[in-house]
Scaffold this motif. Structure first.
Motif, PDB file in Angstrom:
ATOM      1  N   LEU A  91       0.840  -1.191   0.000  1.00 36.25           N
ATOM      2  CA  LEU A  91       0.000   0.000   0.000  1.00 36.25           C
ATOM      3  C   LEU A  91       0.882   1.250   0.000  1.00 36.25           C
ATOM      4  O   LEU A  91       1.864   1.326   0.741  1.00 36.25           O
ATOM      5  N   ALA A  92       0.512   2.207  -0.821  1.00 41.81           N
ATOM      6  CA  ALA A  92       1.221   3.487  -0.812  1.00 41.81           C
ATOM      7  C   ALA A  92       0.960   4.188   0.512  1.00 41.81           C
ATOM      8  O   ALA A  92      -0.172   4.222   0.989  1.00 41.81           O
ATOM      9  N   VAL A  93       2.008   4.735   1.114  1.00 38.73           N
ATOM     10  CA  VAL A  93       1.891   5.511   2.346  1.00 38.73           C
ATOM     11  C   VAL A  93       2.303   6.947   2.045  1.00 38.73           C
ATOM     12  O   VAL A  93       3.445   7.208   1.678  1.00 38.73           O
ATOM     13  N   HIS A  94       1.352   7.853   2.162  1.00 33.90           N
ATOM     14  CA  HIS A  94       1.604   9.273   1.902  1.00 33.90           C
ATOM     15  C   HIS A  94       1.899   9.944   3.240  1.00 33.90           C
ATOM     16  O   HIS A  94       1.005  10.130   4.060  1.00 33.90           O
ATOM     17  N   GLU A  95       3.168  10.274   3.445  1.00 37.97           N
ATOM     18  CA  GLU A  95       3.585  10.859   4.709  1.00 37.97           C
ATOM     19  C   GLU A  95       3.392  12.369   4.712  1.00 37.97           C
ATOM     20  O   GLU A  95       3.412  13.023   3.653  1.00 37.97           O
ATOM     21  N   TRP A  96       3.225  12.917   5.893  1.00 41.07           N
ATOM     22  CA  TRP A  96       3.147  14.367   6.036  1.00 41.07           C
ATOM     23  C   TRP A  96       3.843  14.770   7.336  1.00 41.07           C
ATOM     24  O   TRP A  96       4.056  13.943   8.230  1.00 41.07           O
ATOM     25  N   VAL A  97       4.249  16.014   7.396  1.00 38.79           N
ATOM     26  CA  VAL A  97       4.925  16.545   8.579  1.00 38.79           C
ATOM     27  C   VAL A  97       4.150  17.748   9.090  1.00 38.79           C
ATOM     28  O   VAL A  97       3.315  18.323   8.380  1.00 38.79           O
ATOM     29  N   ASP A  98       4.415  18.111  10.339  1.00 37.61           N
ATOM     30  CA  ASP A  98       3.738  19.261  10.934  1.00 37.61           C
ATOM     31  C   ASP A  98       3.905  20.490  10.050  1.00 37.61           C
ATOM     32  O   ASP A  98       5.003  20.778   9.547  1.00 37.61           O
ATOM     33  N   GLY A  99       2.793  21.188   9.850  1.00 38.68           N
ATOM     34  CA  GLY A  99       2.784  22.354   8.969  1.00 38.68           C
ATOM     35  C   GLY A  99       2.146  22.063   7.630  1.00 38.68           C
ATOM     36  O   GLY A  99       1.729  22.988   6.924  1.00 38.68           O
ATOM     37  N   GLU A 100       2.037  20.765   7.260  1.00 44.44           N
ATOM     38  CA  GLU A 100       1.355  20.374   6.030  1.00 44.44           C
ATOM     39  C   GLU A 100      -0.093  20.011   6.351  1.00 44.44           C
ATOM     40  O   GLU A 100      -0.449  19.767   7.505  1.00 44.44           O
ATOM     41  N   ASP A 101      -0.926  19.981   5.319  1.00 46.40           N
ATOM     42  CA  ASP A 101      -2.350  19.716   5.490  1.00 46.40           C
ATOM     43  C   ASP A 101      -2.662  18.273   5.089  1.00 46.40           C
ATOM     44  O   ASP A 101      -2.772  17.965   3.894  1.00 46.40           O
ATOM     45  N   PRO A 102      -2.825  17.366   6.065  1.00 48.45           N
ATOM     46  CA  PRO A 102      -3.078  15.959   5.712  1.00 48.45           C
ATOM     47  C   PRO A 102      -4.449  15.737   5.097  1.00 48.45           C
ATOM     48  O   PRO A 102      -4.664  14.757   4.377  1.00 48.45           O
ATOM     49  N   TYR A 103      -5.385  16.640   5.356  1.00 47.77           N
ATOM     50  CA  TYR A 103      -6.743  16.462   4.856  1.00 47.77           C
ATOM     51  C   TYR A 103      -6.789  16.658   3.342  1.00 47.77           C
ATOM     52  O   TYR A 103      -7.555  15.991   2.651  1.00 47.77           O
ATOM     53  N   ARG A 104      -5.946  17.525   2.845  1.00 45.93           N
ATOM     54  CA  ARG A 104      -5.861  17.683   1.392  1.00 45.93           C
ATOM     55  C   ARG A 104      -5.183  16.478   0.747  1.00 45.93           C
ATOM     56  O   ARG A 104      -5.490  16.116  -0.395  1.00 45.93           O
ATOM     57  N   LEU A 105      -4.273  15.844   1.487  1.00 45.43           N
ATOM     58  CA  LEU A 105      -3.698  14.592   0.987  1.00 45.43           C
ATOM     59  C   LEU A 105      -4.790  13.543   0.815  1.00 45.43           C
ATOM     60  O   LEU A 105      -4.854  12.844  -0.199  1.00 45.43           O
ATOM     61  N   VAL A 106      -5.649  13.431   1.823  1.00 47.54           N
ATOM     62  CA  VAL A 106      -6.762  12.477   1.743  1.00 47.54           C
ATOM     63  C   VAL A 106      -7.686  12.847   0.593  1.00 47.54           C
ATOM     64  O   VAL A 106      -8.114  11.983  -0.182  1.00 47.54           O
ATOM     65  N   ALA A 107      -7.987  14.128   0.445  1.00 42.93           N
ATOM     66  CA  ALA A 107      -8.906  14.581  -0.604  1.00 42.93           C
ATOM     67  C   ALA A 107      -8.398  14.185  -1.982  1.00 42.93           C
ATOM     68  O   ALA A 107      -9.189  13.817  -2.866  1.00 42.93           O
ATOM     69  N   ARG A 108      -7.088  14.245  -2.186  1.00 44.24           N
ATOM     70  CA  ARG A 108      -6.538  13.891  -3.501  1.00 44.24           C
ATOM     71  C   ARG A 108      -6.630  12.399  -3.789  1.00 44.24           C
ATOM     72  O   ARG A 108      -6.535  11.980  -4.945  1.00 44.24           O
ATOM     73  N   LEU A 109      -6.830  11.599  -2.736  1.00 43.58           N
ATOM     74  CA  LEU A 109      -6.929  10.149  -2.918  1.00 43.58           C
ATOM     75  C   LEU A 109      -8.354   9.669  -3.152  1.00 43.58           C
ATOM     76  O   LEU A 109      -8.578   8.496  -3.438  1.00 43.58           O
ATOM     77  N   ILE A 110      -9.320  10.575  -3.002  1.00 43.65           N
ATOM     78  CA  ILE A 110     -10.726  10.202  -3.169  1.00 43.65           C
ATOM     79  C   ILE A 110     -11.191  10.613  -4.560  1.00 43.65           C
ATOM     80  O   ILE A 110     -11.215  11.802  -4.896  1.00 43.65           O
ATOM     81  N   PRO A 111     -11.552   9.668  -5.402  1.00 43.39           N
ATOM     82  CA  PRO A 111     -11.961   9.996  -6.769  1.00 43.39           C
ATOM     83  C   PRO A 111     -13.355  10.589  -6.812  1.00 43.39           C
ATOM     84  O   PRO A 111     -14.185  10.385  -5.928  1.00 43.39           O
ATOM     85  N   GLY A 112     -13.631  11.340  -7.866  1.00 42.10           N
ATOM     86  CA  GLY A 112     -14.979  11.851  -8.097  1.00 42.10           C
ATOM     87  C   GLY A 112     -15.369  12.943  -7.132  1.00 42.10           C
ATOM     88  O   GLY A 112     -14.593  13.413  -6.303  1.00 42.10           O
ATOM     89  N   GLN A 113     -16.624  13.337  -7.247  1.00 39.00           N
ATOM     90  CA  GLN A 113     -17.175  14.393  -6.391  1.00 39.00           C
ATOM     91  C   GLN A 113     -18.421  13.918  -5.662  1.00 39.00           C
ATOM     92  O   GLN A 113     -19.246  14.709  -5.247  1.00 39.00           O
ATOM     93  N   GLY A 114     -18.528  12.591  -5.503  1.00 40.11           N
ATOM     94  CA  GLY A 114     -19.715  12.030  -4.868  1.00 40.11           C
ATOM     95  C   GLY A 114     -19.560  11.861  -3.378  1.00 40.11           C
ATOM     96  O   GLY A 114     -18.845  12.607  -2.710  1.00 40.11           O
ATOM     97  N   ARG A 115     -20.178  10.833  -2.853  1.00 37.05           N
ATOM     98  CA  ARG A 115     -20.239  10.616  -1.411  1.00 37.05           C
ATOM     99  C   ARG A 115     -18.999   9.883  -0.913  1.00 37.05           C
ATOM    100  O   ARG A 115     -18.473   8.991  -1.577  1.00 37.05           O
ATOM    101  N   PHE A 116     -18.560  10.270   0.271  1.00 35.39           N
ATOM    102  CA  PHE A 116     -17.534   9.490   0.947  1.00 35.39           C
ATOM    103  C   PHE A 116     -18.000   9.262   2.382  1.00 35.39           C
ATOM    104  O   PHE A 116     -18.851   9.988   2.902  1.00 35.39           O
TER     105      PHE A 116
END
Length: 378
Positions: A91-116
């Motif tokens: 599994l790909a692991v997308h790391e982040w450090v303090d000062g970065e926005d992890p929620y935008r990392l998650v958003a980029r991994l969710i396809p489409g504009q529907g329900r999550f």
């Protein structure tokens, strides 16, 4: 009460988690979801074998309906995924450090504009900023994930059997612990040590309700001294590797029981057995609940039965399915849950009998085999 012993095997073979992730993706698609986002807790342990804890820094598994699952994790907490199936599954692991926005990392991994959907253990600390990043409000993944977790596979049932055997061994030793002159707390401490000694990796809870305290279903322990004549409810459980729980209640009496107590307890014993006998594939949860409840009502003890008949068990002590009045969930082979009717008389005494059962192809298997009767301790 949570007490832990030395760690043991934390998970099943990686192929188990590969299959679970695949089924989770299919279930998400069937539910009309673009993805499921899961943070540390029982659902993450189910899907990855990961025992990471949730905190203010986001760790999340993203399971899209289509495409590969991935993990978002703080670099400084990457070690918390050690021992999980992440590496074996590539599994790909997308790391982040303090000062970065992890929620935008998650958003980029969710396809489409529907329900999550998000798991029910995700704290608002993460749910709200994730909703902001995706500009839409999530739904709960509970309906999807509970369908996966409610029916146990052979490996899970084997773990639940080990847990049931281990907690039975503790109840078998109760005369060592539950003695006149000791406080409930002293008894509980001895039981907790025995739970670990008999094969659990974690003590989840110890309830010792002596005399009038037994009439409170949520009583844990106190400094009340156990006295002769007390009826004592002992409800205990813990986890065995890889994280599956035991939960078993027996009722004891310190010396010869009062005849009225013995008579009422005999009715409770019949009610518990009636519910166990009612378990089979195709019946509803309410059918099982009614098997116990109707018998108690007929004996004039209906008002003394204050709670549901049972709850599912697995990676959580309480999970789906719930054996409760008016729950039309249809039981299926592989479901595991408690059967635990009780009767409670405020200010006087209470009693409960609890076994974990697994639905089989033709009926049920009880994972607890200690005697159900009112056990006399001198």
């Amino acid at each position: 009460m949570v007490v832990t012993a030395a760690p043991a095997a934390a998970r099943f073979d990686s192929a188990v988690y590969r299959d679970r992730l695949s089924r989770a993706a299919r279930a998400a698609a069937a539910a009309g979801l673009d993805a499921i986002v899961v943070t540390p807790g029982p659902d993450l342990r189910y899907l990855l074998g990961a025992t990471a804890s949730t905190h203010e820094r986001l760790t999340a598994l993203v399971v899209p309906a289509e495409g590969a699952a991935a993990v978002v994790a703080p670099r400084m907490e990457r070690a918390s995924l050690g021992g999980s199936a992440v590496a074996d599954l590539d599994l790909a692991v997308h790391e982040w450090v303090d000062g970065e926005d992890p929620y935008r990392l998650v958003a980029r991994l969710i396809p489409g504009q529907g329900r999550f959907a998000v798991d029910e253990a995700m704290p608002a600390l993460h749910t709200l900023p994730l909703a902001d990043a995706l500009t839409r409000t999530p739904v709960l993944a509970t309906a999807v994930l509970r369908e996966l977790r409610a029916v146990k596979d052979a490996d899970e049932i084997a773990a639940l059997r080990r847990a049931g055997d281990a907690i039975d061994r503790v109840h078998a030793r109760m005369a060592e612990f539950l003695q006149v002159g000791r406080t409930e707390r002293e008894v509980a401490d001895l039981i907790a040590s025995a739970i670990l000694d008999e094969g659990h990796q974690e003590v989840a809870f110890v309830v010792v309700g002596a005399g009038p305290h037994g009439a409170d279903p949520h009583h844990e322990v106190s400094d009340r001294v156990v006295t002769r004549g007390d009826v004592v409810v002992v409800d205990i459980g813990g986890a065995v590797a890889p994280g599956y729980y035991s939960d078993s209640t027996r009722t004891y009496v310190m010396g010869t029981p009062d005849p009225a107590v013995a008579e009422r307890f005999a009715v409770l014993e019949r009610a518990q057995q009636a519910a166990v006998d009612a378990v089979r594939p195709g019946v509803t949860a309410t059918h099982v609940d009614r098997a116990a409840r109707d018998l108690l009502v007929a004996a004039g003890l209906g008002e003394a039965f204050l709670h549901r008949t049972g709850h599912g068990i697995g990676l959580s002590v309480h999970e789906e399915p719930y054996i409760v009045t008016d729950d039309e969930t249809v039981l299926r082979a592989g479901m595991a849950f408690s059967i635990e009717p009780g009767i409670y008389f405020p200010g006087r005494w209470g009693a409960r009998i609890e076994d974990i059962v697994v639905v089989t192809e033709s009926g049920s298997e009880s994972l607890n085999r200690r005697p159900h009767g009112l056990t006399v301790l001198e």
